[in-house]
Enzyme design. Structure first.
Site, PDB file in Angstrom:
ATOM      1  N   ILE A  91       1.107  -1.329  -0.132  1.00 58.36           N
ATOM      2  CA  ILE A  91       0.178   0.194   0.302  1.00 58.36           C
ATOM      3  C   ILE A  91       1.099   0.777   0.162  1.00 58.36           C
ATOM      4  CG2 ILE A  91      -1.929   1.176   1.312  1.00 58.36           C
ATOM      5  CD1 ILE A  91      -2.708  -1.067   2.371  1.00 58.36           C
ATOM      6  N   CYS A  92       0.738   2.314  -0.807  1.00 57.08           N
ATOM      7  CA  CYS A  92       1.563   3.442  -0.587  1.00 57.08           C
ATOM      8  C   CYS A  92       0.144   3.955  -0.149  1.00 57.08           C
ATOM      9  CB  CYS A  92       1.584   3.930  -2.138  1.00 57.08           C
ATOM     10  SG  CYS A  92       2.716   5.449  -2.264  1.00 57.08           S
ATOM     11  N   LEU A  93       0.261   4.932   1.015  1.00 57.23           N
ATOM     12  CA  LEU A  93      -0.720   5.665   1.855  1.00 57.23           C
ATOM     13  C   LEU A  93       0.563   6.760   2.668  1.00 57.23           C
ATOM     14  CD1 LEU A  93      -2.508   6.956   2.860  1.00 57.23           C
ATOM     15  CD2 LEU A  93      -3.487   4.839   3.894  1.00 57.23           C
TER      16      LEU A  93
END
Length: 199
Positions: A91-93
């Site tokens: 996840i890119c967060l």
């Protein structure tokens, strides 16, 4: 893991499990390991998104340095989203990376991931193919995301055209996951997907 970290995880776990607001939003948390280093989350796909009706499983690993460093979270359920790898579930967060603050909690993480499903950030992608599709052909992106939500997350969306293309590739001996990835990456162009798979 220190005693303080364990107590904090226990408190945060109870906060999520006992919260009616969290339960109503379709977010759940469960313990995988008794030492509190591994948890599993479930997030319901938000309404009015391609993920509606789906249930997405998350793997949550708590580092020894928690809460000073963020938990490691990834999707176990496959998903078609610009900020989530369709291969690894990474996840890119920002709050799971450089914007993490020790005051944040598991509740914050789970609700932020659910919000990410409703509001993708294609300018900061984890999956470049999905992000490009999101920006260049949003209709196909939405249909593809809906299809993946049905196949992997239990939604009831149906697309007879997509199902037919998948069946054709499977009849050629292509494994279903490989066929789905090829068709999705090629914007459901059967000829292009076939060339990608066989060349």
């Amino acid at each position: 893991m220190s005693n303080i970290a364990q107590q904090r995880i226990q408190r945060e776990f109870r906060e999520v499990v006992k919260s009616k607001e969290i339960a109503d939003s379709g977010v759940q948390l469960e313990l995988i390991r008794d030492d509190l280093t591994e948890l599993a989350g479930t997030i319901a796909g938000p309404p009015d998104t391609p993920y509606q009706g789906g249930k997405f499983r998350l793997e949550i690993k708590i580092p020894d340095t928690y809460p000073f460093n963020p938990p490691k979270v990834r999707f176990i359920t496959k998903i078609w989203h610009p900020n989530i790898s369709s291969v690894t579930g990474a996840i890119c967060l920002d709050i799971l990376k450089d914007q993490w603050a020790a005051a944040m909690t598991l509740r914050t993480v789970l609700l932020s991931i659910q919000a990410l499903l409703a509001a993708p950030e294609p300018s900061d992608p984890q999956d470049a193919v999905v992000a490009r599709q999101y920006q260049e052909n949003n209709g196909i992106y939405r249909e593809t995301a809906q299809h993946w939500t049905t196949v992997y997350a239990g939604s009831s969306y149906k697309n007879a055209t997509f199902d037919n293309m998948l069946r054709q590739l499977k009849d050629m001996g292509v494994e279903e996951t490989a066929a789905l990835v090829a068709l999705s990456s090629c914007a459901w162009d059967l000829q292009k997907a076939t060339e990608t798979l066989f060349n």
